[in-house]
Design a protein around this motif. Structure first.
Motif, PDB file in Angstrom:
ATOM      1  N   TRP A  11      28.534  44.654  32.019  1.00 48.15           N
ATOM      2  CA  TRP A  11      27.655  43.865  32.764  1.00 48.15           C
ATOM      3  C   TRP A  11      28.308  42.363  33.349  1.00 48.15           C
ATOM      4  N   VAL A  12      29.091  41.935  32.428  1.00 49.83           N
ATOM      5  CA  VAL A  12      29.658  40.737  32.475  1.00 49.83           C
ATOM      6  C   VAL A  12      30.960  41.065  33.467  1.00 49.83           C
ATOM      7  N   ALA A  13      31.742  42.078  33.115  1.00 52.24           N
ATOM      8  CA  ALA A  13      32.791  42.340  34.227  1.00 52.24           C
ATOM      9  C   ALA A  13      32.404  42.808  35.712  1.00 52.24           C
ATOM     10  N   ARG A  14      31.138  43.298  35.800  1.00 53.10           N
ATOM     11  CA  ARG A  14      30.680  43.561  37.020  1.00 53.10           C
ATOM     12  C   ARG A  14      30.364  42.111  37.702  1.00 53.10           C
ATOM     13  N   GLN A  15      29.722  41.457  37.110  1.00 54.35           N
ATOM     14  CA  GLN A  15      29.270  39.928  37.602  1.00 54.35           C
ATOM     15  C   GLN A  15      30.448  39.169  38.008  1.00 54.35           C
ATOM     16  N   ASN A  16      31.618  39.339  37.035  1.00 58.38           N
ATOM     17  CA  ASN A  16      32.787  38.597  37.436  1.00 58.38           C
ATOM     18  C   ASN A  16      33.504  39.186  38.591  1.00 58.38           C
ATOM     19  N   MET A  17      33.438  40.469  39.000  1.00 60.73           N
ATOM     20  CA  MET A  17      34.104  41.184  39.895  1.00 60.73           C
ATOM     21  C   MET A  17      33.212  40.796  41.189  1.00 60.73           C
ATOM     22  N   ALA A  22      33.003  37.743  46.277  1.00 60.97           N
ATOM     23  CA  ALA A  22      32.283  36.718  47.118  1.00 60.97           C
ATOM     24  C   ALA A  22      33.169  35.869  47.506  1.00 60.97           C
ATOM     25  N   ALA A  23      34.079  35.229  46.505  1.00 61.39           N
ATOM     26  CA  ALA A  23      35.123  34.169  46.610  1.00 61.39           C
ATOM     27  C   ALA A  23      36.183  34.714  47.993  1.00 61.39           C
ATOM     28  N   LEU A  24      36.484  36.144  47.793  1.00 51.91           N
ATOM     29  CA  LEU A  24      37.473  36.701  48.678  1.00 51.91           C
ATOM     30  C   LEU A  24      36.826  36.649  50.148  1.00 51.91           C
ATOM     31  N   LYS A  25      35.646  37.140  50.068  1.00 48.23           N
ATOM     32  CA  LYS A  25      34.996  37.058  51.336  1.00 48.23           C
ATOM     33  C   LYS A  25      34.696  35.840  52.010  1.00 48.23           C
ATOM     34  N   ALA A  26      34.608  34.678  51.204  1.00 46.46           N
ATOM     35  CA  ALA A  26      34.548  33.400  51.816  1.00 46.46           C
ATOM     36  C   ALA A  26      35.966  32.791  52.117  1.00 46.46           C
ATOM     37  N   ASP A  27      36.853  33.340  51.509  1.00 43.60           N
ATOM     38  CA  ASP A  27      38.190  32.812  51.890  1.00 43.60           C
ATOM     39  C   ASP A  27      38.590  33.731  53.135  1.00 43.60           C
TER      40      ASP A  27
END
Length: 92
Positions: A11-17, A22-27
């Protein structure tokens, strides 16, 4: 208990991914906007260069006409004026 820990880890790994995605999409959006802006600036610069080249041909043509006009009309007038002044100077 191991199953719960593994579930929590995934669950934590999924949240991090998801956060990284989201950060890559913003970039990507930011870079796309910057690329659009730079492309528009490049296109304007190319257009300005084409117009400058087109106008420089016109300017060169006009300069040649002005030069020919000076050579044909003004230079002979100036030479006649200088000749008159020389004759006056050397007569005295």
């Amino acid at each position: 208990m191991a199953l719960i820990a593994a579930g929590g880890y995934f669950w934590v790994a999924r949240q991090n991914m998801q956060a990284e995605i989201a950060a890559l999409k913003a970039d990507t959006a930011s870079l796309t906007a910057e690329l659009t802006k730079v492309t528009a600036e490049k296109d304007k610069a190319n257009s300005d260069l084409v117009n400058l080249k087109k106008n420089s041909g016109n300017w060169a043509e006009e300069l040649e006409k002005d030069y020919a006009e000076l050579k044909l009309n003004e230079v002979p007038k100036l030479n006649r004026l200088l000749d008159k002044r020389r004759r006056r100077y050397f007569r005295a």
